[in-house]
Scaffold this active site. Structure first.
Site, PDB file in Angstrom:
ATOM      1  CB  CYS A 161      30.066  40.177  37.935  1.00 34.02           C
ATOM      2  SG  CYS A 161      28.441  39.416  37.990  1.00 34.02           S
ATOM      3  CG  HIS A 300      33.039  39.453  42.970  1.00 30.69           C
ATOM      4  ND1 HIS A 300      32.823  40.471  42.065  1.00 30.69           N
ATOM      5  CD2 HIS A 300      32.090  38.512  42.703  1.00 30.69           C
ATOM      6  CE1 HIS A 300      31.800  40.162  41.284  1.00 30.69           C
ATOM      7  NE2 HIS A 300      31.338  38.984  41.660  1.00 30.69           N
ATOM      8  CD  GLU A 311      36.085  37.732  46.878  1.00 30.31           C
ATOM      9  OE1 GLU A 311      36.843  38.647  46.482  1.00 30.31           O
ATOM     10  OE2 GLU A 311      34.839  37.856  46.935  1.00 30.31           O
ATOM     11  CE  LYS A 332      30.055  43.303  43.357  1.00 29.46           C
ATOM     12  NZ  LYS A 332      31.520  43.255  43.545  1.00 29.46           N
ATOM     13  CG  HIS A 337      26.772  42.638  41.769  1.00 28.12           C
ATOM     14  ND1 HIS A 337      27.657  43.195  40.857  1.00 28.12           N
ATOM     15  CD2 HIS A 337      27.059  41.304  41.788  1.00 28.12           C
ATOM     16  CE1 HIS A 337      28.416  42.253  40.354  1.00 28.12           C
ATOM     17  NE2 HIS A 337      28.086  41.100  40.898  1.00 28.12           N
ATOM     18  CG  PHE A 397      26.713  34.635  36.728  1.00 26.21           C
ATOM     19  CD1 PHE A 397      27.171  34.147  37.932  1.00 26.21           C
ATOM     20  CD2 PHE A 397      25.381  34.994  36.638  1.00 26.21           C
ATOM     21  CE1 PHE A 397      26.335  34.014  39.028  1.00 26.21           C
ATOM     22  CE2 PHE A 397      24.532  34.869  37.727  1.00 26.21           C
ATOM     23  CZ  PHE A 397      24.999  34.381  38.929  1.00 26.21           C
TER      24      PHE A 397
END
Length: 410
Positions: A161, A300, A311, A332, A337, A397
């Protein structure tokens, strides 16, 4: 270190077929998320996606289209728009000092999926002759290089990502250090093939469909968030030295001040506060700015339980008592995403938001979460006159955390 200007932007995503349309939709709080209705959607537990409008035959002649996976089509469309916006005269650039930097998390999934279906599902040996060329991860960057005659580095980054944020950051460093005079950077992703969707579903990270309104299924920072929604598309930015951009009278969207990167080593899918804090602090240090200089953050903000809480905690560590004064947008919630293209799309949206002096909303945030108690600009766009510097966070990830520091042109 040279100042680096952003002179062109391009995007195609669930919110629009170009950057202007995309920003317009985001500023209205529109959602590109919807229930999937295809031949294989009945096999999905949560058939919810964010699709982009792209008809390849309108952009590419048939012989070329046959060699392009959907991910490369997205990349080429966004790159073409970015170059047009930058008013680059491709005949008068130093092609050997011009590079391409593209991030993608999954490459040509449609091509690979189709190949497996032919080989295993149909038990046939008649694989398409261009399968390797269409499915390889560096195809989007290669096609952009060929399309625009760029003979410098053509590099592909695959850090899940964070891929396109890394691509933009690495391109910025090459231009800032004088190695290149021109770069196009960003990301592309086309992960909505049946095999890819089933694989993501198996991770139990996909949001449950909102029964009242499928378009509101992604709910970053909300107490009732249930996961992320996969999206597709591409976004690109053109980077060049500030002096060059000014001398040729280019329209300057802003500049990149810094880039920070750090790696989690605790778990391959579970984020941790330390890695995100380190990436944000590194970016601020490189940009040589104080935490008080940051006017807003594009989070994010995936909508998963673990990511959003982590976050939030990381932002509190970095900004201390000042964390509550910083507005945070999680776009998002609208475009889904885009995995390897997410950071680039959010970078483009951030620049356009700073230009317009508005904060983009975090949509579908109606249920407060005690663990996520910052200012997420819930549900409505907000005007903000003092909007000069933003952070754009991308956490992935595999543990890659990348942060870009963006500044609007004064």
């Amino acid at each position: 270190m040279r100042r680096v200007a952003v002179t062109g932007v391009g995007a195609i995503c669930p919110l629009g077929t170009n950057a202007t349309e995309t920003f317009g939709s985001a500023s209205m709080g529109a959602s590109g998320i919807h229930r999937l209705d295809t031949a294989f959607s009945g096999r999905l537990l949560s058939p919810i996606v964010a699709t982009a409008e792209l008809m390849g035959e309108l952009h590419f002649p048939p012989p070329k289209l046959r060699m392009l996976d959907r991910v490369s089509q997205f990349a080429l469309v966004a790159a073409k728009e970015a170059f047009a916006a930058a008013l680059i005269d491709e005949m008068n650039i130093d092609s050997f000092r011009s590079g391409v930097f593209v991030g993608t998390g999954m490459g040509g999934t449609h091509t690979i999926d189709e190949g497996y279906q032919t080989l295993y599902g149909e038990n046939s040996n008649r694989i398409k002759p261009f399968t390797v060329l269409m499915g390889m991860y560096n195809a989007p960057a290669a096609w952009i290089s060929m399309e625009h005659g760029l003979k410098g580095p053509s590099l592909t980054y695959s850090t899940a990502c964070a891929s396109s944020a890394v691509a933009i950051g690495e391109a910025w460093m090459r231009v800032a250090h004088g190695e290149l005079d021109l770069a196009i950077a960003g990301g592309a992703e086309a992960p909505l093939s049946s095999g890819s969707l089933k694989a993501w579903e198996a991770l139990h990270t996909i949001a449950a469909i909102d029964a009242n309104d499928p378009a509101s299924s992604c709910k970053p920072f909300s107490k009732n968030r249930s996961g992320m929604v996969l999206g597709e598309g591409a976004a690109m930015v053109v980077l060049e030295p500030w002096e060059t951009a000014v001398d040729r009278g280019a329209s300057i969207y802003g500049e990149i001040l810094g880039y920070g990167i750090a790696t989690d080593i605790g778990h391959i899918t579970r984020p941790n506060v330390e890695g995100q804090v380190s990436a944000m602090r590194h970016a601020l240090s490189v940009a040589e700015i104080d935490i008080s200089d940051v006017d807003a953050i594009n989070a994010h903000g995936t909508g998963t339980v673990a990511n959003d809480a982590t976050e939030t905690a990381a932002i509190k560590v970095v900004f201390g008592a000042g964390a509550h004064r910083i507005p945070i947008s999680a776009t998002k919630s609208m475009h889904g995403h885009l995995l390897g293209a997410a950071g680039a799309l959010e970078c483009v949206l951030s620049f356009l938001a700073m230009q317009s002096k508005i904060l983009l909303p975090t949509m579908h945030l109606y249920a407060a979460d005690p663990e996520c108690d910052l200012d997420y600009v819930p549900n409505h766009v907000r005007e903000r006159k003092a909007l000069r510097i933003m952070l754009s966070n991308s956490f992935a990830f595999g543990g890659t955390n990348a942060v870009l520091v963006l500044k609007c042109r004064d």
